[in-house]
Every structure is written in structure tokens, then in C-alpha cells.
Scaffold this active site. Structure first.
Site, PDB file in Angstrom:
ATOM      1  N   TYR A 334       0.840  -1.205   0.000  1.00  0.00           N
ATOM      2  CA  TYR A 334       0.000   0.000   0.000  1.00  0.00           C
ATOM      3  C   TYR A 334       0.874   1.253   0.000  1.00  0.00           C
ATOM      4  O   TYR A 334       1.737   1.416   0.868  1.00  0.00           O
ATOM      5  CB  TYR A 334      -0.914  -0.011   1.222  1.00  0.00           C
ATOM      6  CG  TYR A 334      -1.944   1.093   1.213  1.00  0.00           C
ATOM      7  CD1 TYR A 334      -2.856   1.201   0.168  1.00  0.00           C
ATOM      8  CD2 TYR A 334      -2.004   2.024   2.242  1.00  0.00           C
ATOM      9  CE1 TYR A 334      -3.810   2.204   0.155  1.00  0.00           C
ATOM     10  CE2 TYR A 334      -2.955   3.031   2.240  1.00  0.00           C
ATOM     11  CZ  TYR A 334      -3.853   3.120   1.191  1.00  0.00           C
ATOM     12  OH  TYR A 334      -4.792   4.115   1.177  1.00  0.00           O
ATOM     13  N   CYS A 716      41.860  39.622  22.738  1.00  0.00           N
ATOM     14  CA  CYS A 716      41.789  38.696  21.607  1.00  0.00           C
ATOM     15  C   CYS A 716      40.896  37.510  21.958  1.00  0.00           C
ATOM     16  O   CYS A 716      40.234  37.495  22.993  1.00  0.00           O
ATOM     17  CB  CYS A 716      43.194  38.241  21.206  1.00  0.00           C
ATOM     18  SG  CYS A 716      43.955  37.113  22.412  1.00  0.00           S
ATOM     19  N   CYS A 718      41.945  34.170  22.194  1.00  0.00           N
ATOM     20  CA  CYS A 718      42.671  32.987  22.648  1.00  0.00           C
ATOM     21  C   CYS A 718      41.897  32.305  23.778  1.00  0.00           C
ATOM     22  O   CYS A 718      41.057  32.949  24.425  1.00  0.00           O
ATOM     23  CB  CYS A 718      44.065  33.386  23.148  1.00  0.00           C
ATOM     24  SG  CYS A 718      45.207  33.837  21.814  1.00  0.00           S
ATOM     25  N   CYS A 743      45.906  39.674  17.679  1.00  0.00           N
ATOM     26  CA  CYS A 743      46.456  38.919  18.805  1.00  0.00           C
ATOM     27  C   CYS A 743      47.915  39.321  19.031  1.00  0.00           C
ATOM     28  O   CYS A 743      48.674  39.543  18.072  1.00  0.00           O
ATOM     29  CB  CYS A 743      46.342  37.421  18.515  1.00  0.00           C
ATOM     30  SG  CYS A 743      46.979  36.359  19.832  1.00  0.00           S
ATOM     31  N   CYS A 753      45.722  33.284  17.842  1.00  0.00           N
ATOM     32  CA  CYS A 753      44.333  33.185  17.374  1.00  0.00           C
ATOM     33  C   CYS A 753      44.119  34.071  16.152  1.00  0.00           C
ATOM     34  O   CYS A 753      45.005  34.826  15.744  1.00  0.00           O
ATOM     35  CB  CYS A 753      43.357  33.563  18.495  1.00  0.00           C
ATOM     36  SG  CYS A 753      43.344  35.321  18.913  1.00  0.00           S
TER      37      CYS A 753
END
Length: 759
Positions: A334, A716, A718, A743, A753
Site C-alpha cells: 500500500y 583577543c 585565545c 592577537c 588566534c
């Protein structure tokens, strides 16, 4: 000997049931309708030999209608359509079938309903019972539950007969009555008003264009118009990105920027210059891990429709029509099911074994048997039907055209589902150039798994040359790539079904019908590439109700009704309770819409004016009508329609606020003491206000130096943030001399970073 009358939903099902229960010895004779035969046989029922006649209907026999006094559009009060009496009558085209049932009912003691086991099938069964009981009040009524036309399923159903589910019947009756009342009222309102204002376009006689409304079709239209407007209003935004290209072992590798992209060119230039100063790339990490491409889950209706559209280039309606034909002939189970997990007790091995006969996928079926049948199940079950799967083997020359394409899709999907995932190994290389990080990935296929049979998906090798963790190289090229943000694409029918399923518009069994209806009514058109575009009539209708302050094209109202219908099926609410609630909501909206109806013609006029200026737009008319089975919804469309859409005309931004102060309106009871008072604030207050499409961002301007009275303390990003240092752009250009924060760690530090900010 007892006599039993079996009534199926279609002639093919009646024929299949009779053939199975008689072991192929049933006799056939004509009924009153030439399309619905009568098959006779003797077999055991309730432990005793019984003479059985098997016949069929052709979908719904009956619908809800108003009495004659409400049929004149010019004289009948439109608002009274919400409370006027309705009747449930056999439609003219079903009169011959009705006559057959009445005659047969008089000759039998037992009635067994063999309609499809879903909501609509239960309601069709109730219609069969009503007609037969009117002819023979002594009939004992039963219901057969089955999901496939196979000997095991039909024999099991005949041995385990149950009663009709009256709660499900009540839910369908509730929906049908609401569709009639809501559709009729709004269809008459908008048709009469727009005909009067746009006589040349729409005409004024009974054969003129009907601007029909349906509470499922209108939200469906809304999805298409929302996407169209999102595209038309989209503001493309330029962006820039850094790319590292490196050639090794004759392979050119493109390392992608971890930042992806930025919308400020000056910032990208600065970061580019910083990277150039470093002059070498450092391979930080090389990681390999297993990668799998999952085989498909067991097949439900929504997925079948979407695959039919995207892989077979068929409409959802065509796909379901073919699937139902294959089901009626016993080739597949079905096809209207919400279930995507096989029940634990269902033995799938014989179904795979059948397919080993194929010269196309027989080898793969044997491989599945060797590895073990292992279906990937989803989480959904309607507790009525298993996922869609093949029931018997057939070859290409035995099925023609679309029949074969759909059968092949079901078989390949089933074999893929019960086999193994594709397996590979992914290599990820992480690269650092200066302060910036980049990455590239490769893929090696180890085992194609299910993809050997599932030709509808691809997964290819993406080879990387060898890189060593910690190595450094200088023979790379650092580039600045650019681009522009792209508007989303127009919806396809598959996209539209996904949205309807997500927001609860209709059911898996009715999605295709609703889409076909807005095509037929020419509210949307279909481009040659299958993309859906609203006509300007469709746009004008949506805008008109939006400008009145009613989000009629949003899914909230209809989705709320679908929840109510499910609650009726589950026994948590009564039909009359849901009926009164919905009538109250829509009647409140109707009263205000009637008062503000001029806004609708103003909306259409704006599009007509724009169309005359611009010469039309990209859309086009649709085609094809919906099948007789399933919900109605306020009348049908005319044979022709207005032109396709221009770009949306300029008009004041925003929408008028919804008014919470409005005349109180009553529901459809005749007894004033029992009337429920409903206001528009109550209608919309119980649901979240639909959020408008987000306005695209304007292109960002280049940052400028900030004038500060005192030095800003900036840190920053970090893990242990440090105070950022201030540097000055040295490169010749418009930003030379600008200060920025970065940074404080040296460029050579691996811990530095990616912090950057204009000072």
C-alpha cells in the site's frame, strides 16, 4: 448458507481479493456500473462456508452539500454558509454504483468493507455502510484490514475481521464539512467581488473564472509565493575569501579558508598580506577516518513522492497514481503510509529472494542474502501499514513506461534499504599560512555498498596527494577569491511537499492533490525545469489577505485543524468540539474580510498595472486536476487563467497591524444560549504570529577608524584572552594608515588566534 457482500475501494482490488479467496475460480458478472464488476465465490468465513459477492466503488461516493436555498450565489447570505444545514448525499456520477450496492445489500446477511486502510478509506467504508444499511437494516457490518494484495495478507484479513473505526470517520466528516463551509464562503466572497471589479478579465456569468479558496491549498500557495518574493527582494552581497592552491604529484589541491568568507575586502587584503609575509605553509594535521554514506531509510509516501519528482521527473500526482495502480495489481504494498520502519515480525528475506530472478539487480539481491537482510529503519509508524516495498517480481517487458519506472524505484530503494552502507576513507589536511587556517579533504571509496543498486545517488573518489603532518612548503599560491551571495532557488514540487509535511498541511495521502489543485486553478505555474512560480492572481490573493491583516497563506490555521483531526482520531476530542472551534475562527476572519474586501481588488489591480507595464513575468499555467478521492476545498478553477506574475509591485513596506478589537461573531449553533463568542484576537492569539521573511543584509561598508576619547581595552580570542595589540596598515591603498587590533602572540606561534578588529 450465509451470504456476505465484500465491497472494495477499486475494481482492481475487488478482482484481486476475489481471485485470492477463490484460488482463481471466481465468476464475474456485470454490475450497474460498467467499471465495477461483481465477482462471486464460495469460501469459509467465520468458520462456515459462505456465498460471497465481491464488488467495488470508485473512491468517495458521497459529499457534503448545502440545501437548495443556499445554492444561489447572488441571493444566499455568504456568512450564513458557516451555520446553514448541510447534508451528506451520493454524487450524481456514483448513482449506478449506489444502485448496485442497494440491490446486493438486500440479498446478503453480512457486509465486509475492503477499502484502503487510511482515513479516507475508513470514510469511504462508512459511505458504503450508509448506502447498504438504507437498503437492509439487518446487515452485520465488518471491516477487513490489509496493506497488500497478497494471498497471505488477504487470507489473514478475512480471518481477522474488525469493526469500522468511527472516530476516524468522524475526523474525515469534520474535515469535509469544514472544507465545504470555509471554501464556499471565501470562494463566493472573493469571486463575486473580483468578477465585479475585473469583468473583462474574469467575466460575470456562471461559466466565468472561479477564484476558489481552500484551507489547505491556500497555505500551499503561500509557500510558493513566499519563496518567489524572497528571491525578488533578495539583495546580493559581495564577499571575498582566501584560497591556497598547491600542486603535488600532478594533483592540484585547493585548500579552503576556515573562515569561509568575509564581507569586507579591506579585512581580507590585510589578512592576505599577513599570510604573504609568512611565505610558507605549515601542515598542522593530517587525519584519516572511516566515512560512511548511509543507505536510504524504508520508503514512506512523502519520500516516494519526492523521489518520483526529483529522480523520475514525474509529478507527485502521477507518481501516486502509478503507485496505486501497482498496488491494486499486487506488485507493491500500500503506497499511502507514514511508516518508514519495518515491523520486527515482517520476514523480508523472501521478498529479497524474489528479486534474485532479475537480470538487472539479481546479483545484488544475492549479495544482500549472503550478507544478511538488514533494513535501515526510520522512527515513524502510523501503526496501520508497513513501508512501501515490492511484493512480487516482474520484468521490464511486463510493465510499460511510468509503471516500470515507479516499480523499479520501489525495488531498488527496498534492496538498498536492506543492504549495507557505502564505505570509504576520508583524509583531512589542516594547513596554516601565517595567522590563517585552511583545510582540504579527500575521499577514497572502499565499498560501494547499496550504491551498486541505488542508481539515484552518486559518491565518487576525491583523491589527495600525500601530505605529512608537520611538513612545511613554499611552492603554494595564495589567492583572493570573490563572489556574491546567491538568492535561494524557486521551489520544486519536492521542496513544496517537504514544507507541507514539516508544517502539517494536509497528510501524506493528500499533498499531491493540494498541489494539483493550485496548478489547476492557475494560482501557480510550472517552468520547464520543474520550478514553481506563482501567477499574479496567486500573488494578489496572498497579498490581499496579508494587507487585511490576516496571514491566511501561512500554515498556522490549517495545521491547527490537522492537529484537531488527529485528536478526534485518537479519541481525545469530539467531532463537534473541533467543528465549532474551527467554524468560529474562520467565521471571525470572514466577517472582517468581507468588510475589507476592497483591499483584495486593490492588490490584484497593482499586479495588473505592473503586468501591463512590464509585459508579464516568468511563470506559466499549470495543468491537471486532482483525483476524486480526498478532501474538497471550495470549488474548482476555471479553464483559463490570468497571465503569469510580474515582479511584485512597489507598495508600502510592512503589513498593517492585526486588529485585536473587532465585532464579536458567533459560531454555527442555532441556539443563542450555546453560541461561542470568538474575536479575531482570540483566533490569532492562540498561535504564534508568522515571521516575515528575513530582509537580506545590505552590503557592508568598509570599516572606518573610530574616534575615541580614551583608549579602548580590547582582548583577543585565545582560550585565555590577552590584551590585543594595535598595528597599522602599511600597504598602499585606501586603508593605509588605519589602525587595527590583532592577537599579541607572534605570527610564528601555533597558538596565535585569528582575532581581528578595526581600531
Amino acid at each position: 448458507m450465509k451470504r456476505a457482500l465484500f465491497v472494495a475501494e477499486k475494481n482492481d482490488v475487488a478482482k484481486g481479493v476475489a481471485a485470492i479467496l477463490s484460488n482463481g475460480t471466481a465468476n464475474r458478472r456485470e454490475g450497474r456500473s460498467k467499471f465495477n464488476k461483481i465477482y462471486t465465490l464460495n469460501t469459509e468465513l467465520f468458520g462456515q462456508q459462505t456465498a460471497i459477492s465481491v464488488t467495488s466503488v470508485s473512491g468517495h461516493m458521497m459529499n457534503f452539500q448545502f440545501h437548495e436555498n443556499m445554492s444561489n450565489w447572488q441571493t444566499a447570505s455568504m456568512v450564513e454558509l458557516f451555520r446553514a444545514p448541510v447534508r451528506h448525499v451520493v454524487t450524481p456520477e456514483m448513482k449506478l454504483i449506489e444502485q448496485t450496492l442497494r440491490e446486493q445489500a438486500q440479498r446478503h446477511d453480512i457486509l465486509v468493507v475492503w477499502t484502503d486502510c487510511d482515513r479516507e478509506g475508513e470514510a469511504i467504508g462508512a459511505e458504503i455502510v450508509k448506502v447498504c444499511r438504507d437498503s437492509n437494516r439487518r446487515l452485520d457490518i465488518f471491516r477487513a484490514r490489509f496493506s497488500e494484495i497478497t494471498k497471505a495478507a488477504i487470507t489473514r484479513a478475512a480471518r481477522n475481521l474488525i469493526r469500522l473505526d468511527e472516530k476516524t470517520v468522524a475526523a474525515v466528516d469534520c474535515r469535509s464539512e469544514l472544507d465545504l463551509r470555509i471554501g464556499s464562503a471565501f470562494t463566493r466572497l472573493q469571486t463575486l467581488h473580483l468578477r465585479n471589479r475585473f469583468r473583462d478579465l474574469l467575466g460575470q456569468n456562471d461559466t466565468s473564472q472561479v477564484i476558489s479558496y481552500g484551507s489547505c491549498q491556500f497555505p500551499t500557495l503561500g509557500f510558493v509565493t513566499d519563496r518567489y518574493k524572497m528571491i525578488e527582494n533578495f539583495v546580493s552581497e559581495p564577499f571575498w575569501k582566501l584560497i591556497v592552491e598547491h600542486t603535488r604529484e600532478s594533483h592540484k589541491v585547493e585548500f579552503l579558508w576556515d573562515r569561509n568568507r568575509l564581507f569586507d575586502r579591506d579585512t581580507v587584503d590585510i589578512l592576505h598580506d599577513e599570510c604573504k609575509e609568512t611565505k610558507e605553509a605549515h601542515v598542522e594535521k593530517v587525519a584519516k577516518k572511516p566515512k560512511s554514506k548511509w543507505r536510504p531509510q524504508a520508503l514512506d509516501t512523502v519520500e516516494l513522492e519526492k523521489l518520483g519528482i526529483s529522480k523520475l521527473r514525474m509529478s507527485a500526482k502521477q507518481t501516486m497514481q502509478v503507485a496505486e495502480k501497482l498496488y491494486s495489481k499486487g506488485f507493491i504494498s500500500y503506497p499511502r503510509t507514514e511508516t518508514n520502519k519495518f515491523p520486527a515480525g515482517l520476514n523480508l528475506t523472501p521478498l529479497v529472494q524474489q528479486q534474485t530472478q532479475s537480470n538487472i539487480w539479481g546479483d545484488f539481491a544475492n549479495e544482500v542474502l549472503q550478507n544478511g537482510v538488514n533494513p535501515r529503519n526510520g522512527r515513524k509508524s502510523d501503526e496501520a501499514h508497513p513501508p512501501i516495498h515490492p511484493l512480487k517480481f516482474t520484468e521490464k517487458h511486463q510493465l510499460q513506461g511510468d509503471d516500470w519506472k515507479v516499480y523499479e524505484l520501489v525495488v531498488r530503494h527496498f534492496l538498498a534499504c536492506v543492504s549495507q552502507d557505502a564505505q570509504g576513507e576520508e583524509t583531512m589536511v589542516n594547513l596554516t599560512v601565517g595567522t590563517e587556517k585552511f583545510h582540504a579533504s579527500g575521499l577514497r571509496i572502499r565499498d560501494m555498498g547499496y550504491l551498486k543498486v541505488y542508481v539515484y545517488e552518486k559518491w565518487g573518489n576525491r583523491l589527495l596527494p600525500t601530505y605529512t603532518e608537520g611538513e612545511r612548503f613554499t611552492d603554494f599560491e595564495l589567492k583572493i577569491g570573490d563572489g556574491k551571495t546567491q538568492a535561494p532557488d524557486f521551489l520544486t514540487e519536492a521542496d513544496l511537499i517537504s514544507l507541507m509535511d514539516k508544517y502539517g498541511i494536509g497528510t501524506d495521502a493528500t499533498h499531491a492533490e493540494h498541489i494539483e489543485k493550485i496548478k489547476t486553478r492557475e494560482y501557480i505555474g510550472v517552468r520547464p525545469d520543474g520550478k514553481l512560480i506563482p501567477s499574479f492572481l496567486g500573488l494578489a490573493l496572498v497579498d490581499g489577505y496579508d494587507d487585511m491583516g490576516f496571514a491566511m497563506s501561512k500554515p498556522d490555521l490549517r495545521a491547527n485543524l490537522e492537529i484537531g483531526l488527529k485528536e478526534i482520531c485518537d479519541g481525545r476530542r469530539q467531532k463537534q468540539e473541533v467543528l465549532d472551534e474551527q467554524i468560529g475562527k474562520y467565521r471571525a476572519i470572514f466577517v472582517e474580510s468581507e468588510r475589507k474586501i476592497g483591499v483584495l481588488s486593490q492588490s490584484l489591480q497593482r499586479y495588473l498595472d505592473k503586468n501591463n507595464q512590464a509585459g508579464g513575468g516568468p511563470g506559466g499555467p499549470g495543468g491537471g486536476g486532482g483525483p476524486p478521492r480526498g478532501p474538497g476545498g471550495g470549488g474548482g478553477g476555471g479553464p483559463t487563467g490570468p497571465p503569469a506574475p510580474p515582479k511584485p509591485p512597489a507598495k508600502p513596506r510592512g503589513r498593517p497591524p492585526r486588529k485585536s478589537i473587532s465585532p464579536a461573531v458567533k459560531n454555527g449553533h442555532d441556539d443563542p444560549e450555546n453560541d461561542t463568542i470568538v474575536t479575531l484576537s482570540e483566533v490569532f492569539g492562540s498561535m504564534s504570529n508568522p515571521k516575515p521573511a528575513r530582509k537580506p543584509r545590505a552590503p557592508r561598508k568598509s570599516a572606518a577608524p573610530k574616534e575615541q576619547e580614551e583608549e579602548e581595552e580590547v582582548f583577543c580570542q585565545c582560550p585565555e584572552p590577552m590584551r590585543a595589540v594595535t598595528k597599522v596598515v602599511q600597504k598602499e591603498g585606501p586603508n593605509k594608515g588605519k589602525k587595527f587590533y590583532t592577537c599579541s602572540l607572534p605570527y610564528t606561534s601555533s597558538e596565535k588566534c585569528n582575532f581581528f578588529k578595526w581600531a
